[in-house]
Design an enzyme around this catalytic site. Structure first.
Site, PDB file in Angstrom:
ATOM      1  N   GLY A 169      -1.056  -0.863  37.946  1.00 29.76           N
ATOM      2  CA  GLY A 169      -0.863  -0.807  36.484  1.00 29.76           C
ATOM      3  C   GLY A 169       0.481  -0.172  36.186  1.00 29.76           C
ATOM      4  O   GLY A 169       0.584   0.743  35.371  1.00 29.76           O
ATOM      5  N   THR A 222       3.705  -0.733  32.258  1.00 26.07           N
ATOM      6  CA  THR A 222       3.804  -0.185  30.899  1.00 26.07           C
ATOM      7  C   THR A 222       3.099   1.175  30.866  1.00 26.07           C
ATOM      8  O   THR A 222       2.389   1.544  31.804  1.00 26.07           O
ATOM      9  CB  THR A 222       3.122  -1.114  29.848  1.00 26.07           C
ATOM     10  OG1 THR A 222       1.779  -1.357  30.261  1.00 26.07           O
ATOM     11  CG2 THR A 222       3.838  -2.450  29.692  1.00 26.07           C
ATOM     12  N   GLY A 223       3.281   1.885  29.765  1.00 24.86           N
ATOM     13  CA  GLY A 223       2.502   3.097  29.493  1.00 24.86           C
ATOM     14  C   GLY A 223       2.563   4.127  30.599  1.00 24.86           C
ATOM     15  O   GLY A 223       3.617   4.415  31.181  1.00 24.86           O
ATOM     16  N   TYR A 224       1.394   4.733  30.889  1.00 20.27           N
ATOM     17  CA  TYR A 224       1.337   5.815  31.865  1.00 20.27           C
ATOM     18  C   TYR A 224       1.693   5.366  33.280  1.00 20.27           C
ATOM     19  O   TYR A 224       2.245   6.137  34.067  1.00 20.27           O
ATOM     20  CB  TYR A 224      -0.056   6.463  31.841  1.00 20.27           C
ATOM     21  CG  TYR A 224      -0.163   7.568  30.816  1.00 20.27           C
ATOM     22  CD1 TYR A 224       0.751   8.617  30.806  1.00 20.27           C
ATOM     23  CD2 TYR A 224      -1.167   7.574  29.853  1.00 20.27           C
ATOM     24  CE1 TYR A 224       0.663   9.638  29.869  1.00 20.27           C
ATOM     25  CE2 TYR A 224      -1.260   8.596  28.915  1.00 20.27           C
ATOM     26  CZ  TYR A 224      -0.333   9.626  28.937  1.00 20.27           C
ATOM     27  OH  TYR A 224      -0.399  10.639  28.015  1.00 20.27           O
ATOM     28  N   ALA A 258      -5.100  -7.188  39.758  1.00 20.56           N
ATOM     29  CA  ALA A 258      -5.423  -6.050  40.626  1.00 20.56           C
ATOM     30  C   ALA A 258      -6.899  -6.023  41.011  1.00 20.56           C
ATOM     31  O   ALA A 258      -7.279  -5.410  41.998  1.00 20.56           O
ATOM     32  CB  ALA A 258      -5.046  -4.744  39.931  1.00 20.56           C
ATOM     33  N   LEU A 276      -4.939   1.269  35.295  1.00 24.22           N
ATOM     34  CA  LEU A 276      -5.197  -0.025  34.651  1.00 24.22           C
ATOM     35  C   LEU A 276      -5.838   0.165  33.284  1.00 24.22           C
ATOM     36  O   LEU A 276      -6.653   1.057  33.081  1.00 24.22           O
ATOM     37  CB  LEU A 276      -6.161  -0.863  35.496  1.00 24.22           C
ATOM     38  CG  LEU A 276      -5.672  -1.350  36.852  1.00 24.22           C
ATOM     39  CD1 LEU A 276      -6.755  -2.207  37.508  1.00 24.22           C
ATOM     40  CD2 LEU A 276      -4.383  -2.145  36.725  1.00 24.22           C
ATOM     41  N   TYR A 315      -9.136  10.435  29.324  1.00 24.15           N
ATOM     42  CA  TYR A 315      -8.812  11.060  28.036  1.00 24.15           C
ATOM     43  C   TYR A 315     -10.078  11.700  27.514  1.00 24.15           C
ATOM     44  O   TYR A 315     -11.167  11.137  27.636  1.00 24.15           O
ATOM     45  CB  TYR A 315      -8.311   9.983  27.059  1.00 24.15           C
ATOM     46  CG  TYR A 315      -7.968  10.535  25.694  1.00 24.15           C
ATOM     47  CD1 TYR A 315      -6.889  11.409  25.536  1.00 24.15           C
ATOM     48  CD2 TYR A 315      -8.715  10.196  24.566  1.00 24.15           C
ATOM     49  CE1 TYR A 315      -6.575  11.936  24.285  1.00 24.15           C
ATOM     50  CE2 TYR A 315      -8.401  10.714  23.316  1.00 24.15           C
ATOM     51  CZ  TYR A 315      -7.329  11.591  23.189  1.00 24.15           C
ATOM     52  OH  TYR A 315      -7.008  12.119  21.961  1.00 24.15           O
ATOM     53  N   TYR A 360     -14.603   7.142  21.275  1.00 24.76           N
ATOM     54  CA  TYR A 360     -14.021   7.291  22.611  1.00 24.76           C
ATOM     55  C   TYR A 360     -15.019   7.920  23.592  1.00 24.76           C
ATOM     56  O   TYR A 360     -15.728   7.214  24.305  1.00 24.76           O
ATOM     57  CB  TYR A 360     -12.690   8.083  22.561  1.00 24.76           C
ATOM     58  CG  TYR A 360     -11.873   7.760  23.787  1.00 24.76           C
ATOM     59  CD1 TYR A 360     -10.884   6.780  23.752  1.00 24.76           C
ATOM     60  CD2 TYR A 360     -12.150   8.367  25.016  1.00 24.76           C
ATOM     61  CE1 TYR A 360     -10.190   6.428  24.905  1.00 24.76           C
ATOM     62  CE2 TYR A 360     -11.466   8.016  26.165  1.00 24.76           C
ATOM     63  CZ  TYR A 360     -10.484   7.055  26.100  1.00 24.76           C
ATOM     64  OH  TYR A 360      -9.814   6.696  27.243  1.00 24.76           O
TER      65      TYR A 360
END
Ligand code: NAD
Length: 418
Positions: A66, A69-71, A130, A157, A242, A252
């Site tokens: 992954g 992008t992002g983290y 993946a 991911l 998170y 969440y």
């Protein structure tokens, strides 16, 4: 996006699209369907510049699942430029196709690859699913050939679906569990505060989300890498989670995605056991809320992030993906003097402490019920949110001339090919 067509120079009747086009952003709800290659490259270069300034002793070779992008991208840039690590990036991105631009992650990866090679860093890429055995096999072969062993595996991911090794496709859902939820949200394209109502997830949706975003596939990766003998002694693996404040919990932590993250945490313990003979470890890192393609899709979260950003910027504690990843690697994973609270009672690495600060969260709780479309710009940093969101796709990046036609078919070196 403008696209011009030209006649084939050999005077045949075939009309083919020109690769150089002027790229315009096209927002559709919480995504942008176009990406700007130059804007994405500038973003990656800026992150590289920041990572270079933060030298730490880290991994030799990292596999980032992954990575585009992002983290995941920030992890890759962080360990490559902060610690000089070789990186194998796995991602699932769309190349340009005639009039369609590539996805932002494709352009990010192409820019990273170019910089890494220029700077003498080992970098390999796999663009593939993946979740499949095929991609895992390809990664193992590439590691054995180019890296020999890896000592850090980042699992980052975020996907709406997963087809497992038996050909069954699971879908993830972003829904509450047990009871319906109605709450505030914001439309990222129009900047209007509104309300969202969601029915509770069915058992099938809960199971689907756990199958996609839980730990099953992470475990499969680690078992495959272990049995192929490509893990170095002391190898570490980290997946991202998170927790967030109470106002995000219904959607969440207590919702379908929270169930999947709980599964990911359970899996970390299993993998940790598997890695013991190598003196390795598996951890979850609880990260801060940031603007990424994945977080933009979660109801409630973009409005929460807009308020959070306003307060954190005012306190001087604002962080983006790269700030978080540099702090994670330099100060938590490879640091020797762990700050108090760096690891919680559950054994999770914590880099969300600035977001979870009590005073700051009290202030968000005060603002949350009174924020509206009218006072949004006073009570929240929606402009900052929107800028970060557009930047994800290479738009509104400083010093990029968006009036200029650019090459959209950007090459990317894949699968260990020269
Ligand atoms: P993102 O959307 O920016 O990145 C997702 C990555 O996954 C991309 O590189 C994409 O190419 C890759 N990917 C998706 N499906 C794939 C597939 N089938 N095969 C190969 N690659 C695939 O997401 P992100 O926000 O950086 O999230 C990464 C992780 O961090 C997630 O586990 C997320 O829950 C966690 N996290 C995010 C936040 C946040 O605020 N964004 C906060 C804490 C934790």
């Amino acid at each position: 996006m403008l696209h011009r067509k030209e006649k084939c120079p050999r005077r045949c009747d075939e009309v083919r699209p020109m690769a150089k086009i002027r790229v315009e952003r096209r927002l559709r709800g919480f995504i942008c369907t176009t990406a700007h290659p130059v804007g994405c490259a500038r973003n990656v270069e800026a992150q590289i510049g920041r990572a270079r300034a933060s030298k730490f002793s880290g991994p030799r070779n990292a596999l980032i699942i992954g990575a585009s992008t992002g983290y995941g991208l920030a992890s890759r840039i962080g360990v490559a430029y902060g610690a000089g690590a070789g990186t194998l990036g796995v991602f699932y991105e769309r190349p340009a196709d005639g009039e369609r631009t590539a996805s932002a992650g494709w352009y990010n990866s192409a820019a990273f690859d170019l910089c890494a090679r220029r700077d003498g860093l080992l970098a390999e890429n796999i663009n593939g699913d993946a979740f499949s055995d095929g991609t895992k096999g390809k990664a193992i072969a590439l590691i054995a050939e180019k890296f020999k062993k890896i000592d850090l595996i980042i699992y980052s991911l975020a996907s709406p679906r997963r087809t497992d090794r038996f050909g069954v496709t699971h879908k993830s859902a972003l829904k509450p569990i047990g009871k319906p939820f109605t709450g505030k949200t914001i439309s990222v394209d129009r900047g209007e505060v509104g309300s969202v109502s969601l029915e509770p997830a069915t058992e099938e949706e809960i199971d689907g989300t756990v199958a996609v975003m839980g730990g099953e596939d992470w475990l499969l990766w680690m078992e495959a890498l272990l049995s192929a003998g490509v893990l170095a002694n002391g190898a570490r693996t980290i997946a991202y989670g998170y927790l967030g404040p109470k106002l995000t919990w219904p959607i969440y932590r207590d919702g379908t995605i929270g169930r999947a993250k709980a599964h990911l945490e359970e899996t970390a313990k299993k993998i940790d056991g598997l890695l013991k003979p190598l003196d390795g470890s598996a951890r979850i890192s609880i990260n801060k809320a940031v603007v990424t393609q994945a977080s933009a899709a979660i109801p409630v979260v973009p409005l929460y992030i807009s308020i959070l950003f306003k307060l954190m910027k005012a306190r001087g504690t604002h962080e983006d993906c790269l700030d978080q990843m540099l702090r994670l690697f330099a100060g938590r994973v490879y640091g020797s003097n762990l700050p108090v609270g760096a690891v919680d009672v559950e054994g999770r690495l914590r880099i969300d402490e600035l977001e979870m600060d009590g005073d700051l969260q009290n202030e968000i709780e005060r603002i949350w019920p009174i924020v509206t479309s009218e006072n949004l710009h006073r009570l929240a940093d929606f402009d900052g949110y929107r800028l970060d969101f557009l930047n994800l796709f290479g738009f509104d990046v400083g010093a990029v001339d968006y009036g200029e036609a650019v090459e959209v078919a950007v090459p990317l070196k894949l699968d260990g090919l020269p």
